[in-house]
Structure formats: C-alpha cells, structure tokens
Scaffold this motif. Sequence first.
Motif, mmCIF file in Angstrom:
data_model
loop_
_atom_site.group_PDB
_atom_site.id
_atom_site.type_symbol
_atom_site.label_atom_id
_atom_site.label_comp_id
_atom_site.label_asym_id
_atom_site.label_seq_id
_atom_site.Cartn_x
_atom_site.Cartn_y
_atom_site.Cartn_z
ATOM 1 N N HIS A 1 -0.013 -56.182 -13.995
ATOM 2 C CA HIS A 1 -0.293 -56.329 -12.620
ATOM 3 C C HIS A 1 0.520 -55.526 -11.676
ATOM 4 C CE1 HIS A 1 -1.805 -60.336 -13.548
ATOM 5 N NE2 HIS A 1 -2.585 -60.252 -12.606
ATOM 6 N N ARG B 1 -8.315 -60.115 -10.389
ATOM 7 C CA ARG B 1 -7.174 -59.832 -9.513
ATOM 8 C C ARG B 1 -6.799 -58.126 -9.621
ATOM 9 N NH1 ARG B 1 -4.573 -59.244 -5.122
ATOM 10 N NH2 ARG B 1 -2.200 -59.310 -5.355
ATOM 11 N N GLU C 1 2.863 -60.437 -8.341
ATOM 12 C CA GLU C 1 2.009 -61.540 -8.811
ATOM 13 C C GLU C 1 2.785 -62.603 -9.371
ATOM 14 O OE1 GLU C 1 -1.894 -62.643 -8.925
ATOM 15 O OE2 GLU C 1 -1.206 -60.797 -8.075
#
Length: 306
Positions: free
Chosen positions: A147, A172, A275
């Motif tokens: 992420h 995401r 995240e």
Amino acid sequence: MKAMTATGRTEPSVALTAVDQPQPRPDEALVKVEAYSVNRGETFQLEAPRPGWRPGKDVAGLVVQAAADGSGPAVGARVVGHPPQGGWAEYVAVPTSSLADLPDTVPAATAAALPLAGLTALRLLRVTRAAAGSRVLMTGASGGVGHYFVELAAAAGLEITAVSSSPERGARLLELGAARVVPSIDAAEGPFDIVLESTGGPNLPAALAKLARRGTLIWFGQASRQPATLDFFDFFAGPESATIRHFHYADSDSTYGQDLQTLVRLVAADRLHPEIGLVTDWTGTADVLTLLRDRGVRGNAVLTIA
C-alpha cells in the motif's frame, strides 16, 4: 512495567508480563509507548523466539527521558520510532537516530503504522532508480508495504501493476494510484522495467519472466515461506541482460529517523495515507497476531496502550 513477551507457543504467541523498565544507553531516549504496530513477519519470529528477545519495532509515543548525550528530542516530545526490539511494552529505549518528531496533526495510532512497512516502501522506491513512466510489477501488493509503495511510486510517476488476489484490496490499490491490479503474475501484461518480488516460491521465476530487456528484479521477501528455484538455462533464455538484486530495508545511507521524518511529513501534508485495517487495545495483541498470520487484516494492525 508491563510488556508483551514471547511464550514460545503458537496460541497464544505472546503474553502480558512484568519486566524491568529499560535503561537507555547514552544515545537512546526512553519513550512511553502510546501505540505500536505488529507485522506479519513478526508472527514468524515468534514461532522460535531467540533467548532474551522481545518483539516490537514500530512505536509512537512520548519522550519521558531524553538521551544523555544530548542528541534527539527533548522530554515531552511526541515521536515515532523504530527500536531494534522491545516496542510492545509500556516503555522502550530507542536510539535517537531512529526517532522522528511527530506533529500534533498526526495521531499516534497513525504514526505507529509507519516504521517497518513505510521505511521498506520508501527505500524500495529509492533502489529502483526508476524514472517517471517506468513500468513496475509488484507481487504481494496487498500488505502494508504494498500500500505504501503504490502510493509513493504513483506520486513519483511510475506505472504500477499490482498483484492482489483480493478484489477488495485491489480496489484500494487502484485508489492509491496503481495503474492496474491483476489476480496473479500470469495475468500481468509485461514486459516490466522493474519487478518487485516478495512472495518467493514459484512466483519468483514467474515474475522474472515478466522483465524487459535489461530489467531488474528486486527480491525483498518470501511471504509464501516456500523456497524459490531458478533454472540457470531458463534465466539466460529469458529477459536479455536481466539483473536480480536482493534488498533489505536496513541497508541504507540514511538513518531510520531521517526517513521516518520524510514519511511523517508526507502524512501531515495528506500525501501519504497509512492503510490501517485494525486498531484495538494492546491486551488483544495475541488475537491480532493470529488474525495477521492468517491474512485477516488489510494493511497494518495497530495496538494502543491507554
């Protein structure tokens, strides 16, 4: 003080125990821990803990004793830190070179998710030496490192293809700037200038085959815990003049503190978004570790100490 210590068992892998408060070295500050992050790799270390080792490398909190040598933050400073061990505790001694100041706008729980995953992602981006427009394939992109890397690399102009078998996590990654998300390496449309491989096993040779001429594969993990086998003849019949490079996040010309300060600055400016899949009280650490080991948490898991 109280600290989470390894039990040497699978369930629970840690227990809350009374231990001595650490005595900082001259170049260390004593930090009262407000939050810490746990990482999947630490669940593997807990399977066979070393004598005297205590888990915990990602912390945020308050300096209650400044370093005796005059370096680092003063008493009362909010900080995020990356100690060598022992961070899952009420207090931890942290080298001042591994601390960064934390502005009031960044909560401790957010900052605690930065060190290991964020440092790895930032330093990975540096070692790629990739120019804007370079095509990058990243395996194992669903975790904390993935992420962070996707958001940092997209901001630097790289074209990221992320491998994630989870549609939810893939969505995401697209929000964070990935150009595309694929469910497997085979589905990735190469060739790629850079391949970042963190799963090992059969995925490594599969990822290597996706490289462009003179491309580089950076091997920075083996999350599958399966050994990788490379065939000499397949390698030389594959991408011409390809390079395989091992990466370890600790090998850097900058200190942990310097790079943590960069990450904090990006978070404070709303340019980096940790995240965090779970935040809970630290008494639940053993249960969170089980969830993390079984891939039940998206991104980072953070524990808070009241």
